[in-house]
Design a protein around this motif. Structure first.
Motif, PDB file in Angstrom:
ATOM      1  N   SER A  49       0.822  -1.214   0.000  1.00 40.21           N
ATOM      2  CA  SER A  49       0.000   0.000   0.000  1.00 40.21           C
ATOM      3  C   SER A  49       0.852   1.257   0.000  1.00 40.21           C
ATOM      4  N   PRO A  50       0.362   2.314  -0.663  1.00 40.00           N
ATOM      5  CA  PRO A  50       1.039   3.608  -0.565  1.00 40.00           C
ATOM      6  C   PRO A  50       0.968   4.114   0.880  1.00 40.00           C
ATOM      7  N   GLU A  51       1.950   4.913   1.286  1.00 43.29           N
ATOM      8  CA  GLU A  51       2.014   5.416   2.664  1.00 43.29           C
ATOM      9  C   GLU A  51       0.758   6.194   3.060  1.00 43.29           C
ATOM     10  N   ASP A  52       0.189   6.929   2.100  1.00 43.71           N
ATOM     11  CA  ASP A  52      -0.983   7.752   2.410  1.00 43.71           C
ATOM     12  C   ASP A  52      -2.299   7.091   2.021  1.00 43.71           C
ATOM     13  N   GLY A  53      -2.293   5.770   1.865  1.00 42.90           N
ATOM     14  CA  GLY A  53      -3.521   5.045   1.566  1.00 42.90           C
ATOM     15  C   GLY A  53      -3.863   5.028   0.088  1.00 42.90           C
ATOM     16  N   ALA A  54      -4.940   4.314  -0.255  1.00 38.08           N
ATOM     17  CA  ALA A  54      -5.357   4.170  -1.648  1.00 38.08           C
ATOM     18  C   ALA A  54      -6.854   3.924  -1.723  1.00 38.08           C
ATOM     19  N   THR A  55      -7.432   4.316  -2.842  1.00 35.42           N
ATOM     20  CA  THR A  55      -8.850   4.032  -3.079  1.00 35.42           C
ATOM     21  C   THR A  55      -9.029   2.864  -4.052  1.00 35.42           C
ATOM     22  N   ALA A  56      -7.914   2.437  -4.652  1.00 31.01           N
ATOM     23  CA  ALA A  56      -7.964   1.336  -5.622  1.00 31.01           C
ATOM     24  C   ALA A  56      -6.936   0.270  -5.248  1.00 31.01           C
ATOM     25  N   CYS A  57      -7.241  -0.978  -5.612  1.00 35.82           N
ATOM     26  CA  CYS A  57      -6.351  -2.098  -5.331  1.00 35.82           C
ATOM     27  C   CYS A  57      -6.386  -3.065  -6.517  1.00 35.82           C
ATOM     28  N   VAL A  58      -5.218  -3.546  -6.905  1.00 37.37           N
ATOM     29  CA  VAL A  58      -5.127  -4.545  -7.968  1.00 37.37           C
ATOM     30  C   VAL A  58      -4.769  -5.896  -7.346  1.00 37.37           C
ATOM     31  N   VAL A  59      -5.608  -6.886  -7.583  1.00 42.44           N
ATOM     32  CA  VAL A  59      -5.368  -8.251  -7.118  1.00 42.44           C
ATOM     33  C   VAL A  59      -4.439  -8.933  -8.115  1.00 42.44           C
ATOM     34  N   MET A  60      -3.398  -9.625  -7.614  1.00 45.72           N
ATOM     35  CA  MET A  60      -2.364 -10.194  -8.484  1.00 45.72           C
ATOM     36  C   MET A  60      -2.282 -11.709  -8.342  1.00 45.72           C
ATOM     37  N   CYS A  61      -2.408 -12.393  -9.484  1.00 41.69           N
ATOM     38  CA  CYS A  61      -2.411 -13.856  -9.531  1.00 41.69           C
ATOM     39  C   CYS A  61      -1.039 -14.373  -9.963  1.00 41.69           C
ATOM     40  N   PRO A  62      -0.378 -15.174  -9.125  1.00 44.68           N
ATOM     41  CA  PRO A  62       0.971 -15.658  -9.453  1.00 44.68           C
ATOM     42  C   PRO A  62       0.967 -16.768 -10.495  1.00 44.68           C
ATOM     43  N   PRO A  63       2.148 -17.102 -10.999  1.00 45.30           N
ATOM     44  CA  PRO A  63       2.246 -18.198 -11.979  1.00 45.30           C
ATOM     45  C   PRO A  63       2.004 -19.557 -11.329  1.00 45.30           C
ATOM     46  N   HIS A  64       2.197 -20.599 -12.116  1.00 43.36           N
ATOM     47  CA  HIS A  64       1.824 -21.967 -11.748  1.00 43.36           C
ATOM     48  C   HIS A  64       2.451 -22.389 -10.416  1.00 43.36           C
ATOM     49  N   PRO A  65       1.620 -22.755  -9.436  1.00 45.12           N
ATOM     50  CA  PRO A  65       2.156 -23.114  -8.126  1.00 45.12           C
ATOM     51  C   PRO A  65       2.975 -24.411  -8.138  1.00 45.12           C
ATOM     52  N   GLN A  66       2.756 -25.257  -9.127  1.00 36.75           N
ATOM     53  CA  GLN A  66       3.536 -26.495  -9.202  1.00 36.75           C
ATOM     54  C   GLN A  66       4.878 -26.287  -9.906  1.00 36.75           C
ATOM     55  N   HIS A  67       5.097 -25.054 -10.382  1.00 34.06           N
ATOM     56  CA  HIS A  67       6.385 -24.694 -10.987  1.00 34.06           C
ATOM     57  C   HIS A  67       6.994 -23.522 -10.203  1.00 34.06           C
ATOM     58  N   ARG A  68       6.820 -23.575  -8.895  1.00 31.93           N
ATOM     59  CA  ARG A  68       7.391 -22.601  -7.966  1.00 31.93           C
ATOM     60  C   ARG A  68       6.782 -21.201  -8.100  1.00 31.93           C
ATOM     61  N   GLY A  69       5.602 -21.124  -8.641  1.00 30.14           N
ATOM     62  CA  GLY A  69       4.928 -19.828  -8.707  1.00 30.14           C
ATOM     63  C   GLY A  69       4.410 -19.418  -7.332  1.00 30.14           C
ATOM     64  N   HIS A  70       4.630 -18.152  -6.976  1.00 31.81           N
ATOM     65  CA  HIS A  70       4.207 -17.657  -5.666  1.00 31.81           C
ATOM     66  C   HIS A  70       4.062 -16.131  -5.729  1.00 31.81           C
ATOM     67  N   ARG A  71       3.548 -15.575  -4.652  1.00 31.28           N
ATOM     68  CA  ARG A  71       3.221 -14.146  -4.651  1.00 31.28           C
ATOM     69  C   ARG A  71       4.447 -13.240  -4.654  1.00 31.28           C
ATOM     70  N   GLY A  72       5.634 -13.809  -4.403  1.00 30.84           N
ATOM     71  CA  GLY A  72       6.855 -13.025  -4.470  1.00 30.84           C
ATOM     72  C   GLY A  72       7.492 -13.030  -5.842  1.00 30.84           C
ATOM     73  N   PHE A  87       0.145 -13.356 -14.154  1.00 31.95           N
ATOM     74  CA  PHE A  87       1.239 -13.733 -15.039  1.00 31.95           C
ATOM     75  C   PHE A  87       1.205 -15.226 -15.321  1.00 31.95           C
ATOM     76  N   SER A  88       1.304 -15.587 -16.621  1.00 38.02           N
ATOM     77  CA  SER A  88       1.385 -16.974 -17.069  1.00 38.02           C
ATOM     78  C   SER A  88       0.113 -17.731 -16.654  1.00 38.02           C
TER      79      SER A  88
END
Length: 200
Positions: free
Chosen positions: A20-43, A98-99
């Motif tokens: 989050s930005p330091e001063d807050g936000a009115t919008a948020c983007v949800v992010m989907c990681p790549p394939h979890p069986q190929h080491r995909g994760h939120r980082g 991604f992917s």
């Protein structure tokens, strides 16, 4: 940038990082990681690069990990639950993936009961293991849609998704890169971040 770990409610155990930005936000983007069986994760580097770009523009980013592997079905529901979580806390919600995550984002955007401000898909593959077709799902996405693909991508079956996006007159961005955008994550952020931030 502020970071916190959150749990996304639902039938599956889904943990996420909220940037989050330091001063807050009115919008948020949800992010989907790549394939979890190929080491995909939120980082994932590509998710982090886009998240940082969004936060610089005053938009929050929710990067989540999927629950137990479910061939795309459970993962789609994880994404929908993450969107619902964000919609209860922000005025505007976008979706990015991604992917494998790009396919999940398309499928979730086409079926979630939340009005999205924008959807961006990075190197999405056309079909998931459960037979869910991301290319076909684009016709049911009502938000502004962007598809970004790599010209040297021989990993994902991206062509049907790009063809569908062009047929629907969506924004299509071509990058000279391989599937993983090695050495090109800043180009990914420059393509995706402003699109999502401007729409949301």
């Amino acid at each position: 940038m502020q970071q916190e770990t959150v749990l996304v409610p639902g039938a599956r155990d889904v943990e996420a990082t909220l940037d989050s930005p330091e001063d807050g936000a009115t919008a948020c983007v949800v992010m989907c990681p790549p394939h979890p069986q190929h080491r995909g994760h939120r980082g994932d580097d590509r998710l982090v690069a886009v998240a940082e770009c969004l936060v610089e523009r005053g938009v929050a980013a929710l990067r989540f990990d999927y629950g137990d592997w479910d061939e795309g079905l459970g993962e789609r529901e994880d994404a929908r639950n993450a969107v619902r979580w964000a919609s209860e806390r922000y005025e505007h919600v976008g979706l990015f993936g991604f992917s494998f995550g790009g396919s999940v984002a398309a499928l979730a955007a086409a079926s979630v009961d939340v009005e999205l401000c924008a959807v961006s898909l990075l190197a999405p593959t056309a079909e998931l293991e459960a037979g869910l077709n991301a290319a076909n799902a684009l016709a049911d996405v009502t938000a502004p849609l962007q598809v970004v693909y790599a010209t040297r991508d021989t990993t994902a079956d991206w062509e049907p998704v790009v063809e569908a996006a062009r047929g629907l007159d969506c924004e299509v961005v071509e990058l000279d890169a391989d599937h993983f955008f090695v050495g090109r994550t800043h180009h990914v952020a420059e393509a995706v971040g402003p699109f999502l931030a401007d729409a949301c």
